[in-house]
Design a protein around this motif. Structure first.
Motif, PDB file in Angstrom:
ATOM      1  N   GLY A  43      45.840  52.650  36.363  1.00  0.00           N
ATOM      2  CA  GLY A  43      44.672  52.595  35.468  1.00  0.00           C
ATOM      3  C   GLY A  43      43.533  51.736  35.979  1.00  0.00           C
ATOM      4  N   LYS A  44      43.042  50.858  35.112  1.00  0.00           N
ATOM      5  CA  LYS A  44      41.843  50.064  35.451  1.00  0.00           C
ATOM      6  C   LYS A  44      42.089  49.066  36.577  1.00  0.00           C
ATOM      7  CE  LYS A  44      42.749  46.477  32.011  1.00  0.00           C
ATOM      8  NZ  LYS A  44      42.224  45.599  30.962  1.00  0.00           N
ATOM      9  N   PHE A  45      43.349  48.802  36.910  1.00  0.00           N
ATOM     10  CA  PHE A  45      43.649  47.850  37.982  1.00  0.00           C
ATOM     11  C   PHE A  45      43.526  48.470  39.380  1.00  0.00           C
ATOM     12  CE2 PHE A  45      46.041  46.002  34.336  1.00  0.00           C
ATOM     13  CZ  PHE A  45      45.279  44.855  34.208  1.00  0.00           C
ATOM     14  N   ILE A  46      43.257  49.770  39.433  1.00  0.00           N
ATOM     15  CA  ILE A  46      43.097  50.462  40.717  1.00  0.00           C
ATOM     16  C   ILE A  46      41.946  49.852  41.534  1.00  0.00           C
ATOM     17  CG2 ILE A  46      42.344  52.674  41.736  1.00  0.00           C
ATOM     18  CD1 ILE A  46      44.147  54.056  39.625  1.00  0.00           C
ATOM     19  N   SER A  47      40.820  49.563  40.880  1.00  0.00           N
ATOM     20  CA  SER A  47      39.667  48.958  41.576  1.00  0.00           C
ATOM     21  C   SER A  47      40.062  47.621  42.209  1.00  0.00           C
ATOM     22  CB  SER A  47      38.510  48.720  40.600  1.00  0.00           C
ATOM     23  OG  SER A  47      38.164  49.913  39.945  1.00  0.00           O
ATOM     24  N   ILE A  90      47.654  54.235  42.189  1.00  0.00           N
ATOM     25  CA  ILE A  90      47.288  54.189  43.602  1.00  0.00           C
ATOM     26  C   ILE A  90      48.346  53.393  44.369  1.00  0.00           C
ATOM     27  CG2 ILE A  90      45.865  52.076  43.604  1.00  0.00           C
ATOM     28  CD1 ILE A  90      43.814  53.703  45.373  1.00  0.00           C
TER      29      ILE A  90
END
Lengths: 97, 97
Positions: A43-47, A90
């Motif tokens: 989720g948002k931790f991919i970046s 990822i």
């Protein structure tokens, strides 16, 4: 035994301070002598996983490690409200040159 | 001419509604008959770029397109306050099977 070793060379990225993850990855390559470390996130931790991989390979272990492989995937599941939700994942493999 | 065509088959991900990007990518493959579309993002939008690629390839154009290549990189620059800043980037190439 092999499985345990593999587990050691994975870094799951979440909401801890950024440098915890960078230091964790660097330590695995240096003090633990890992050949590869897989940085994983959802989720948002991919970046953040991308940021961590870039800072590790371009600044802290420049000329020593490189991004060897990147995989993206997603899992679809039903949440508590009975709604279909898809979450992306990822896996970035960093490896010694 | 070739350059313009290439530009058409790139999708820069930002803060617009999620489905705008998904529809944009789907349209490039369908009505514009693109062979490849490159989904690009920087910083915090990287997670969205992965979500958009997954939803497009797994739901909207299932069995038709696939993730062909993923590149990550980063740029270091000096911001207005004179501080060194690094921003990560991603390029996900979606291609017809």
């Amino acid at each position: 035994m092999a499985e345990k070793k593999n587990e050691d060379h994975t870094m799951f990225v979440g909401s801890k301070p950024f440098m915890n993850y960078v230091t964790g990855v660097v330590m695995q390559f240096t003090t633990q002598n890992a050949k590869e470390v897989v940085v994983k996130a959802r989720g948002k931790f991919i970046s953040r996983a991308v940021d961590i991989s870039e800072v590790t390979s371009k600044r802290f272990l420049e000329n020593t490690i490189e991004v060897k492989d990147i995989k993206i995937d997603s899992e679809e599941f039903t949440n508590k409200e009975g709604k279909q939700v898809r979450v992306s994942t990822i896996e970035i493999t960093l490896a010694k040159k």
